[in-house]
Design an enzyme around this catalytic site. Sequence first.
Site, PDB file in Angstrom:
ATOM      1  N   CYS A 220      -0.319   2.285  -4.363  1.00 19.97           N
ATOM      2  CA  CYS A 220      -1.105   3.465  -4.706  1.00 19.97           C
ATOM      3  C   CYS A 220      -0.221   4.704  -4.607  1.00 19.97           C
ATOM      4  CB  CYS A 220      -2.291   3.606  -3.758  1.00 19.97           C
ATOM      5  SG  CYS A 220      -3.572   2.363  -3.968  1.00 19.97           S
TER       6      CYS A 220
ATOM      7  N   HIS B 260       0.838  -1.195   0.000  1.00 16.36           N
ATOM      8  CA  HIS B 260       0.000   0.000   0.000  1.00 16.36           C
ATOM      9  C   HIS B 260       0.876   1.249   0.000  1.00 16.36           C
ATOM     10  CE1 HIS B 260      -3.488  -2.466   0.762  1.00 16.36           C
ATOM     11  NE2 HIS B 260      -2.966  -2.937   1.878  1.00 16.36           N
TER      12      HIS B 260
END
Length: 447
Positions: free
Chosen positions: A194, A152
């Site tokens: 991301c 992430h």
Amino acid sequence: MATIILFSFSLLVCAFASPLDPEVYAEPSSGVNWVIIVAGSNGWYNYRHQADACHAYQIVHKNGIPDERVVVMMYDDLAQNPQNPTPGIIINRPNGTDVYHGVVKDYTAEDVTPQNFLNILQGNAAAMSGIGSGKVIASGPNDHVFVNFVDHGAPGIVAFPAGGELHATDLNNAIQSMYQQQKYAKITLYFEACESGSMFENLLPSNINAFATTAANAEESSYACYFDAERETYLGDVYSVKWMEDSDVEDLTTWTLQQQFQIVKQETNTSHVMEYGDLSMGSLVVDEFQGSQNPSPKQKAKPYPRVPLDAVPAPDVPMAILQHRLTASKSTKERQGIVQEMSKLLELRSMVTDTVRKIVDLATDSSAQADRIVNTKKTKLQSHYCYKAVVRHFADNCFSLNTNDYPLRHLYVFVNMCEERVPVVRMTEAMDRVCGTQLAKFMKGIY
């Protein structure tokens, strides 16, 4: 921070390198390959990150880079997970082969931290003594280094399962330090997260022999793919499976970094694959970083069949998994339980959004400024010291950032406030007031 003790390159190579048959494996000219692979999450719903990392290991292992010069960091909570229908096996695509077998697990569980990663990358063997395998990237001035990170991310950071977050400034400072200390000839970095473009945008120089590609630009999500009904989770990430499936089938002795970048960019139609740093390195062949056994045409792997990627933005993975489970449910009781889980997830997300909004309201000077902070995104983070301080305080006092993607999606407000020169103390005091409530403490414990 641990004191850095410098060892000579020759001693480190003796400690971690082993000779190879030159007829089997072709090194970069006058140097050797080093690889570090990191999966920065844990938990079954994050299955795809460790599956990607295991697949990356299989590529460099198959291509002849010895385990002595490969470092793998992964939490290692999947193979024997109670939710795993095939104990001891991890796959990276539907009906795929086992990518877990033989993986070197140098650093697992609580050893997978950003500080350990930085120490390993920079060859700080003293700092890693007594931790995990103790292996580090003991590279020298003629060597090539390949870094693959999967997890992430948010503006200017990527998450780890333990020990906080890796900030873009710390990563780029480490790369520049390695260059100045002649710890590599060339370095290539593939980052899946991301907003992963924010790890290099305006930070990675073009004159230090470093080339990076990312799954997304500085403002968008990366995407999960390959939902598996039996395992009830996603098996891979679009960018990662695209570059790895390309490496599986191409002749890496002739296939260049730029050719791989272009095909991954074309086929990753869910986000904008980016490149940074020394773009002239694109003319180098992939085997100079990922290794190559120089397979004959008969040995070359067959192209992967086209399989629907079933891609979803990374922040939507928990809800998408529940939706798949709801569709496959066979009883009213089971459906009711899943609907309750979905409602709870939505409630938790609403709590995160409301908490962040309250922090912004308290920390800013006016409702107009608060609205601007929440409703816009700055395209460039410059106030790194401010941002690093408030993100750490937010993670310590409000919501964990280590394994959950949704709180990461709100960190842009701290970028905005730092760029508008909102004082750090005002933001941290606002967090203490809002997140000191029973509700926020409850949230931190379960989300």
